[in-house]
Design a protein around this motif. Sequence first.
Motif, PDB file in Angstrom:
ATOM      1  N   ASN A  37       0.993  -1.191  -0.153  1.00  0.00           N
ATOM      2  CA  ASN A  37       0.114  -0.039  -0.103  1.00  0.00           C
ATOM      3  C   ASN A  37       0.908   1.304   0.077  1.00  0.00           C
ATOM      4  O   ASN A  37       1.855   1.427   0.685  1.00  0.00           O
ATOM      5  N   VAL A  38       0.328   2.419  -0.834  1.00  0.00           N
ATOM      6  CA  VAL A  38       1.153   3.446  -0.798  1.00  0.00           C
ATOM      7  C   VAL A  38      -0.173   4.670  -0.363  1.00  0.00           C
ATOM      8  O   VAL A  38      -1.215   4.600  -0.903  1.00  0.00           O
ATOM      9  N   SER A  39       0.493   5.540   0.387  1.00  0.00           N
ATOM     10  CA  SER A  39      -0.588   6.708   0.658  1.00  0.00           C
ATOM     11  C   SER A  39       0.037   8.166   0.831  1.00  0.00           C
ATOM     12  O   SER A  39       1.083   8.104   0.542  1.00  0.00           O
ATOM     13  N   TRP A  40      -0.785   9.224   0.944  1.00  0.00           N
ATOM     14  CA  TRP A  40      -0.655  10.379   1.025  1.00  0.00           C
ATOM     15  C   TRP A  40      -0.406  10.541   2.814  1.00  0.00           C
ATOM     16  O   TRP A  40      -0.816   9.668   3.429  1.00  0.00           O
ATOM     17  N   VAL A  41       0.178  11.530   3.151  1.00  0.00           N
ATOM     18  CA  VAL A  41       0.285  11.941   4.444  1.00  0.00           C
ATOM     19  C   VAL A  41      -0.224  13.540   5.101  1.00  0.00           C
ATOM     20  O   VAL A  41       0.003  14.343   3.970  1.00  0.00           O
ATOM     21  N   VAL A  42      -0.815  13.440   6.215  1.00  0.00           N
ATOM     22  CA  VAL A  42      -1.287  14.756   6.806  1.00  0.00           C
ATOM     23  C   VAL A  42      -0.711  14.900   8.279  1.00  0.00           C
ATOM     24  O   VAL A  42      -0.334  13.919   8.502  1.00  0.00           O
ATOM     25  N   ARG A  43      -0.979  16.072   8.895  1.00  0.00           N
ATOM     26  CA  ARG A  43      -0.299  16.165  10.108  1.00  0.00           C
ATOM     27  C   ARG A  43      -1.245  15.562  10.952  1.00  0.00           C
ATOM     28  O   ARG A  43      -2.459  15.138  10.930  1.00  0.00           O
ATOM     29  N   ASP A  44      -0.659  15.096  12.053  1.00  0.00           N
ATOM     30  CA  ASP A  44      -1.405  14.421  13.043  1.00  0.00           C
ATOM     31  C   ASP A  44      -2.473  15.311  13.658  1.00  0.00           C
ATOM     32  O   ASP A  44      -3.744  14.691  13.867  1.00  0.00           O
ATOM     33  N   ASN A  45      -2.598  16.394  13.741  1.00  0.00           N
ATOM     34  CA  ASN A  45      -3.596  17.418  14.381  1.00  0.00           C
ATOM     35  C   ASN A  45      -4.335  17.889  13.319  1.00  0.00           C
ATOM     36  O   ASN A  45      -5.190  18.784  13.395  1.00  0.00           O
ATOM     37  N   SER A  46      -4.597  17.091  12.031  1.00  0.00           N
ATOM     38  CA  SER A  46      -5.673  17.402  11.044  1.00  0.00           C
ATOM     39  C   SER A  46      -6.846  16.364  10.883  1.00  0.00           C
ATOM     40  O   SER A  46      -6.614  15.691   9.736  1.00  0.00           O
ATOM     41  N   PRO A  47      -7.233  16.126  11.690  1.00  0.00           N
ATOM     42  CA  PRO A  47      -8.361  14.817  11.683  1.00  0.00           C
ATOM     43  C   PRO A  47      -9.582  15.054  10.660  1.00  0.00           C
ATOM     44  O   PRO A  47     -10.127  14.148   9.782  1.00  0.00           O
ATOM     45  N   LYS A  48      -9.827  16.488  10.580  1.00  0.00           N
ATOM     46  CA  LYS A  48     -10.932  16.568   9.400  1.00  0.00           C
ATOM     47  C   LYS A  48     -10.409  16.458   8.223  1.00  0.00           C
ATOM     48  O   LYS A  48     -11.174  16.256   7.292  1.00  0.00           O
ATOM     49  N   LEU A  49      -9.453  17.084   7.956  1.00  0.00           N
ATOM     50  CA  LEU A  49      -8.931  16.993   6.760  1.00  0.00           C
ATOM     51  C   LEU A  49      -8.548  15.407   6.464  1.00  0.00           C
ATOM     52  O   LEU A  49      -8.922  15.012   5.243  1.00  0.00           O
ATOM     53  N   LEU A  50      -8.154  14.609   7.406  1.00  0.00           N
ATOM     54  CA  LEU A  50      -7.803  13.377   7.236  1.00  0.00           C
ATOM     55  C   LEU A  50      -9.214  12.687   6.585  1.00  0.00           C
ATOM     56  O   LEU A  50      -9.221  11.841   5.857  1.00  0.00           O
TER      57      LEU A  50
END
Length: 463
Positions: A231-244
């Motif tokens: 699997n390959v994915s993109w990455v967001v900040r830990d403190n961005s749950p809504k964006l995730l």
Amino acid sequence: MRKGVIILFGTLIILLFGVQCTFLEKHFQDPFAKETYILDLEGIKTRGFIRAAVDNNSTGFYIYRGRRMGYEYELLRDLAKRLGVQLNLVLVSDIDKAFEYLNDGRVDIIAMNLETNPDRESKATFTSPLGKISTVLVSRENESIQSWEDLQSDTVYVRHGAIYKSQLCKIKDSLQVDFMVMESPLHEESLIDQVVEGEIKYTLADQNIALANATYYEGLDIKWKVTDAENVSWVVRDNSPKLLESVNQWLEDKQKQFIPMLYAKYFLNSKNSYFRSTSPFSSLAGNRISVYDELIQEGAGELGWDWRLLASLVYKESRFDTTATSYAGAKGLLQLMPVTLERFGVENPNDPTQSLMGGIRYLRYLDKFWMERVPETNERIKFVLASYNIGHGHVEDAWRLALKYGANTQSWKDVASFLELKSDPEYYRDPIVKSGFAKGHLAVNYVKDVLNIFESYKALVEP
């Protein structure tokens, strides 16, 4: 004695940085870790744009005949549309730096095909997978291997910060094979170029990147799999749950049709890959934007603009099509209206020289119009672009409103906010407003679009 010290020092350097599987690497963390930047989806929407870290390569993001293209670029453009924001791209070739940019707020998402590992998971949060990709060994056909033992005493060069080095370390440890792994600051595709040129024998790449390169490099061997598809994915900040959450929902919606369609376009169509990667009008192979570059450069010189800014305006207006005609009757490379064509001496709007130079004369007029009120060049360019799009009368109305309400009349941000209000009766009926109602938000977005294209051109095309 001195020679012995030098040899010992060189040996230590190779042991620490060449073999890659070191005690220091496994057990020591960055002592200078900084506090993570905080901005989730609501803040991104309020700001009006999402910043994404992308690679500049033959599949991720590049310019082709003036048009921004790339697998990640088209995915991100669709995501930004879903979120209702503009897209700002940040080119980052170093993967470790991409994580640094993410956590200090310079980007909001890393749009690279990344596999998870404990180190990366300690720095940020991975999205749902975009798909599965395997890693392959890349060599010339006459250097291809039949077993890992064939690499004995050879060197494999890998991109710094990628997961490749840990993959090879596992193989070295499990099979007890003695080959060297050397990290390089170069991108996978640059290392593949070195393989083709015979400068190095082996490198590693994601299978999709290897496939794209194999379409235009004869004699390239990419059959040896280092790993099965993962699997390959993109990455967001830990403190961005809504964006995730929003990104994951978007991925779920796009998995059945949109993502497979783009994958086929960029990785499975060998003819398209070849022309995109070899055309002089591609940022991957040349340094040209269009067939009219020299003409645009001449016109930009008269304006005192970076020629890539003028090229951005031409692309926005006509996509470099000399025969383009808008629904309103605007014609030519710079889409001048009939009255403007006549005023600035354009007899044949389909003639690229006449059309462009007529547009240059109009832009010089607008620049002169705003020069005294907005003396700073970069700010004035935004006023000029908006005036070109919607008419300087509407922009002047917004300037008057900004003056009336005590805003900074030399700041495009302040004046733009009043231009957006020109569809509100409270403002367009104000006695100081001379040009009436206008969909000012369209002109504001137009300026953003042209400047976004310009940023892309600046990043990918030499001045």
